[in-house]
Design a protein around this motif. Structure first.
Motif, PDB file in Angstrom:
ATOM      1  N   ILE A   9      -4.137  -8.771   2.584  1.00  0.00           N
ATOM      2  CA  ILE A   9      -3.720  -9.325   3.874  1.00  0.00           C
ATOM      3  C   ILE A   9      -4.800 -10.308   4.309  1.00  0.00           C
ATOM      4  O   ILE A   9      -5.890  -9.912   4.725  1.00  0.00           O
ATOM      5  N   GLY A  10      -4.517 -11.594   4.175  1.00  0.00           N
ATOM      6  CA  GLY A  10      -5.490 -12.631   4.491  1.00  0.00           C
ATOM      7  C   GLY A  10      -5.570 -13.630   3.354  1.00  0.00           C
ATOM      8  O   GLY A  10      -5.111 -13.358   2.231  1.00  0.00           O
ATOM      9  N   ALA A  11      -6.166 -14.800   3.641  1.00  0.00           N
ATOM     10  CA  ALA A  11      -6.297 -15.835   2.609  1.00  0.00           C
ATOM     11  C   ALA A  11      -7.613 -16.583   2.745  1.00  0.00           C
ATOM     12  O   ALA A  11      -7.732 -17.713   2.282  1.00  0.00           O
ATOM     13  N   GLY A  12      -8.600 -15.968   3.397  1.00  0.00           N
ATOM     14  CA  GLY A  12      -9.896 -16.604   3.577  1.00  0.00           C
ATOM     15  C   GLY A  12     -10.836 -16.298   2.427  1.00  0.00           C
ATOM     16  O   GLY A  12     -10.414 -15.948   1.324  1.00  0.00           O
ATOM     17  N   ASN A  13     -12.126 -16.425   2.696  1.00  0.00           N
ATOM     18  CA  ASN A  13     -13.125 -16.277   1.638  1.00  0.00           C
ATOM     19  C   ASN A  13     -13.088 -14.907   0.967  1.00  0.00           C
ATOM     20  O   ASN A  13     -13.021 -14.808  -0.259  1.00  0.00           O
ATOM     21  N   VAL A  14     -13.156 -13.836   1.768  1.00  0.00           N
ATOM     22  CA  VAL A  14     -13.166 -12.491   1.206  1.00  0.00           C
ATOM     23  C   VAL A  14     -11.836 -12.191   0.506  1.00  0.00           C
ATOM     24  O   VAL A  14     -11.807 -11.629  -0.591  1.00  0.00           O
ATOM     25  N   ALA A  15     -10.741 -12.589   1.131  1.00  0.00           N
ATOM     26  CA  ALA A  15      -9.424 -12.343   0.538  1.00  0.00           C
ATOM     27  C   ALA A  15      -9.266 -13.075  -0.788  1.00  0.00           C
ATOM     28  O   ALA A  15      -8.765 -12.519  -1.775  1.00  0.00           O
ATOM     29  N   GLY A  16      -9.695 -14.335  -0.834  1.00  0.00           N
ATOM     30  CA  GLY A  16      -9.576 -15.104  -2.066  1.00  0.00           C
ATOM     31  C   GLY A  16     -10.381 -14.502  -3.199  1.00  0.00           C
ATOM     32  O   GLY A  16      -9.925 -14.439  -4.351  1.00  0.00           O
ATOM     33  N   ALA A  18     -11.203 -11.346  -3.412  1.00  0.00           N
ATOM     34  CA  ALA A  18     -10.534 -10.092  -3.768  1.00  0.00           C
ATOM     35  C   ALA A  18      -9.394 -10.344  -4.750  1.00  0.00           C
ATOM     36  O   ALA A  18      -9.209  -9.588  -5.716  1.00  0.00           O
ATOM     37  N   VAL A  19      -8.625 -11.401  -4.511  1.00  0.00           N
ATOM     38  CA  VAL A  19      -7.537 -11.757  -5.432  1.00  0.00           C
ATOM     39  C   VAL A  19      -8.093 -11.973  -6.832  1.00  0.00           C
ATOM     40  O   VAL A  19      -7.555 -11.469  -7.826  1.00  0.00           O
ATOM     41  N   ARG A  20      -9.180 -12.730  -6.943  1.00  0.00           N
ATOM     42  CA  ARG A  20      -9.803 -12.981  -8.247  1.00  0.00           C
ATOM     43  C   ARG A  20     -10.300 -11.682  -8.877  1.00  0.00           C
ATOM     44  O   ARG A  20     -10.105 -11.430 -10.068  1.00  0.00           O
ATOM     45  N   ALA A  21     -10.953 -10.836  -8.082  1.00  0.00           N
ATOM     46  CA  ALA A  21     -11.589  -9.635  -8.608  1.00  0.00           C
ATOM     47  C   ALA A  21     -10.598  -8.560  -9.023  1.00  0.00           C
ATOM     48  O   ALA A  21     -10.935  -7.680  -9.823  1.00  0.00           O
ATOM     49  N   LEU A  22      -9.397  -8.592  -8.499  1.00  0.00           N
ATOM     50  CA  LEU A  22      -8.389  -7.602  -8.863  1.00  0.00           C
ATOM     51  C   LEU A  22      -7.767  -7.884 -10.229  1.00  0.00           C
ATOM     52  O   LEU A  22      -7.081  -7.027 -10.786  1.00  0.00           O
ATOM     53  N   ARG A  23      -8.032  -9.064 -10.778  1.00  0.00           N
ATOM     54  CA  ARG A  23      -7.434  -9.438 -12.056  1.00  0.00           C
ATOM     55  C   ARG A  23      -8.198  -8.781 -13.224  1.00  0.00           C
ATOM     56  O   ARG A  23      -9.409  -8.656 -13.209  1.00  0.00           O
ATOM     57  N   GLY A  24      -7.448  -8.329 -14.222  1.00  0.00           N
ATOM     58  CA  GLY A  24      -8.062  -7.805 -15.435  1.00  0.00           C
ATOM     59  C   GLY A  24      -8.561  -6.390 -15.336  1.00  0.00           C
ATOM     60  O   GLY A  24      -9.258  -5.915 -16.239  1.00  0.00           O
ATOM     61  N   ARG A  25      -8.218  -5.683 -14.279  1.00  0.00           N
ATOM     62  CA  ARG A  25      -8.676  -4.297 -14.131  1.00  0.00           C
ATOM     63  C   ARG A  25      -7.660  -3.321 -14.707  1.00  0.00           C
ATOM     64  O   ARG A  25      -6.462  -3.573 -14.684  1.00  0.00           O
ATOM     65  N   GLU A  26      -8.172  -2.208 -15.192  1.00  0.00           N
ATOM     66  CA  GLU A  26      -7.306  -1.222 -15.833  1.00  0.00           C
ATOM     67  C   GLU A  26      -6.553  -0.355 -14.839  1.00  0.00           C
ATOM     68  O   GLU A  26      -5.508   0.197 -15.161  1.00  0.00           O
ATOM     69  N   ASP A  27      -7.084  -0.224 -13.620  1.00  0.00           N
ATOM     70  CA  ASP A  27      -6.528   0.763 -12.701  1.00  0.00           C
ATOM     71  C   ASP A  27      -5.818   0.174 -11.488  1.00  0.00           C
ATOM     72  O   ASP A  27      -5.182   0.902 -10.728  1.00  0.00           O
ATOM     73  N   PRO A  69       3.341  -1.042  -1.812  1.00  0.00           N
ATOM     74  CA  PRO A  69       2.007  -0.971  -2.420  1.00  0.00           C
ATOM     75  C   PRO A  69       1.356   0.384  -2.192  1.00  0.00           C
ATOM     76  O   PRO A  69       1.657   1.088  -1.229  1.00  0.00           O
ATOM     77  N   ASP A  70       0.441   0.723  -3.076  1.00  0.00           N
ATOM     78  CA  ASP A  70      -0.361   1.924  -2.886  1.00  0.00           C
ATOM     79  C   ASP A  70      -1.496   1.676  -1.899  1.00  0.00           C
ATOM     80  O   ASP A  70      -1.931   2.594  -1.199  1.00  0.00           O
ATOM     81  N   CYS A  71      -1.976   0.428  -1.846  1.00  0.00           N
ATOM     82  CA  CYS A  71      -3.135   0.118  -1.007  1.00  0.00           C
ATOM     83  C   CYS A  71      -3.054  -1.322  -0.518  1.00  0.00           C
ATOM     84  O   CYS A  71      -2.561  -2.203  -1.238  1.00  0.00           O
ATOM     85  N   ALA A  72      -3.538  -1.539   0.687  1.00  0.00           N
ATOM     86  CA  ALA A  72      -3.655  -2.887   1.252  1.00  0.00           C
ATOM     87  C   ALA A  72      -5.126  -3.181   1.503  1.00  0.00           C
ATOM     88  O   ALA A  72      -5.839  -2.369   2.106  1.00  0.00           O
ATOM     89  N   LEU A  73      -5.569  -4.328   1.053  1.00  0.00           N
ATOM     90  CA  LEU A  73      -6.917  -4.809   1.345  1.00  0.00           C
ATOM     91  C   LEU A  73      -6.779  -5.848   2.446  1.00  0.00           C
ATOM     92  O   LEU A  73      -6.178  -6.902   2.242  1.00  0.00           O
ATOM     93  N   ARG A 327     -17.296  -4.374  -2.106  1.00  0.00           N
ATOM     94  CA  ARG A 327     -17.454  -3.054  -1.489  1.00  0.00           C
ATOM     95  C   ARG A 327     -16.102  -2.419  -1.182  1.00  0.00           C
ATOM     96  O   ARG A 327     -15.971  -1.194  -1.134  1.00  0.00           O
ATOM     97  N   ILE A 328     -15.071  -3.245  -0.981  1.00  0.00           N
ATOM     98  CA  ILE A 328     -13.753  -2.665  -0.704  1.00  0.00           C
ATOM     99  C   ILE A 328     -12.820  -2.736  -1.913  1.00  0.00           C
ATOM    100  O   ILE A 328     -12.024  -1.825  -2.134  1.00  0.00           O
ATOM    101  N   VAL A 329     -12.932  -3.790  -2.730  1.00  0.00           N
ATOM    102  CA  VAL A 329     -12.115  -3.838  -3.951  1.00  0.00           C
ATOM    103  C   VAL A 329     -12.436  -2.632  -4.835  1.00  0.00           C
ATOM    104  O   VAL A 329     -11.535  -1.936  -5.315  1.00  0.00           O
TER     105      VAL A 329
END
Length: 373
Positions: A9-16, A18-27, A69-73, A327-329
């Motif tokens: 939820i959001g499209a600023g610095n932290v949100a952007g 987070a989008v990048r960091a969520l890629r390629g994760r197993e879980d 979704p299971d979770c919202a950031l 810290r939240i991802v």
């Protein structure tokens, strides 16, 4: 392994980031992004990189909830803490009541809910979480990580006179003038009050952290003190967002203190500068950015976490946002597994990242950090 479905939820610095960091994760996997910014309709991968991710930013909240979704950031970029509480609170309640876990860096007071300045608000969130069987977790770089450092350092103490958490950052690379001017007063005449200069505003952010540390050490806080100091530049300064004219604010020092047994015992102090030579009498760092813990006691202890690449000081602002986002991802799987209610870092296990050594594929040599809304 079934991946946890995550929306941002959001499209600023932290949100952007987070989008990048969520890629390629197993879980975990990104399934949706909501915003009411100029980024609506574009691929969310372009918020922070040049690589599309296949998720399109929407301004329709119903579409987000339909994804189940299971979770919202949540990472809405709202600068005034008072407004942020209202807007975030509505999102938190609706998400939690619908059984969606929430991780956020948007309300520092929720780092330690018993000390939040609005206990009716906390009770409303707790009720929503219990109703939906979901969990809310607030954390970040500071508040969040720094008091985690403080408590870790205290495990080496016998007696403590005072424990101080410092954020010592040179903000000259930041490109968003509005954030710097409105929140801190940078590039404004010294007589113009910044948001954090108003009485009670620091407590909205740092009452929780200082109380958290005091309570963990077994003490109740008797009262709190706030102070705010400014220094002006004697010359024009070229900074990330333009030029700060001579006579305008170029350094700030803010201090939030918890008084225990009649004396200052736990302190959060920020010293933020736009050039390294201004206000030399204030606490300084050897790098462009660091978080420092100082314990005066038996023994005296100093612990420091430097931020960013010393050879690339212009990236300090970006690296700070990355630390906040992670810290939240990284907490998503832990929060989804936690009991319903509001949780804290004192309850959760260490929120280490999943398959962190997978490759360097998620690292970008040229950091774009294009989002500012």
């Amino acid at each position: 392994m079934k991946k946890l479905r995550v929306v941002v939820i959001g499209a600023g610095n932290v949100a952007g980031i987070a989008v990048r960091a969520l890629r390629g994760r197993e879980d975990v996997e990104l399934v949706g992004v909501w915003s009411r910014s100029k980024h609506v309709g574009q691929d969310a991968g372009l918020l922070d990189t040049d690589e599309p991710c296949g998720v399109i930013v929407t301004d329709n909240a119903d579409e987000i909830f339909a994804l189940k979704p299971d979770c919202a950031l949540t990472a809405l970029n709202i600068r005034d803490p008072r407004e942020a509480q209202v807007v975030n609170g509505e999102w938190f309640v609706k998400l939690l009541e619908n059984g969606i876990n929430v991780v956020t860096a948007s309300d520092g007071g929720l780092v330690y809910p018993p000390a939040h300045v609005d206990q009716a608000y906390v009770a409303r969130l707790e009720a929503a979480a219990k109703k939906g069987g979901a969990t809310l977790y607030m954390n970040g770089q500071e508040p969040g990580f720094v008091e985690h450092m403080a408590l870790l350092a205290a495990t080496m103490s016998n007696t403590i006179k005072r424990i101080t958490s410092y954020e010592l950052f040179n903000y000259s690379s930041v490109k968003d003038r509005n954030e710097m001017a409105l929140i801190f007063g940078f590039d404004e005449p010294p007589e113009k009050p910044a948001i954090l200069e108003h009485p009670g505003m620091q407590l909205m952010v740092w009452k929780g952290p200082v109380t958290n540390v005091a309570n963990k050490l077994g003490y109740e806080v008797e009262r709190y003190e706030e102070s705010y100091e400014k220094r002006v530049t004697d010359r024009d300064l070229k900074v990330g967002f333009g030029v700060i004219k001579a006579g305008n604010v170029a350094a700030v020092r803010l201090r939030t203190s918890a008084i225990v047994e009649g004396r200052e015992a736990v302190v959060v102090e920020h010293v933020n500068r736009m050039c390294p030579d201004i206000a030399p009498e204030w606490e300084k760092a050897d790098t462009v950015g660091c978080m420092r813990i100082r314990i005066e006691g038996d023994p005296n202890i100093s612990m420091e976490c430097s931020v960013g690449d010393p050879d690339k000081p212009e990236e300090l602002g970006y690296d700070g946002y990355v630390m906040t986002a992670m810290r939240i991802v990284n907490a998503v799987p832990y929060v989804c597994a936690a009991p319903p209610g509001i949780t804290t870092f004192r309850v959760l296990p260490l929120t280490t990242p999943s398959n962190a050594f997978r490759s360097d594929a998620t690292f970008i040599d040229h950091k774009i950090c294009r989002a500012n809304t």
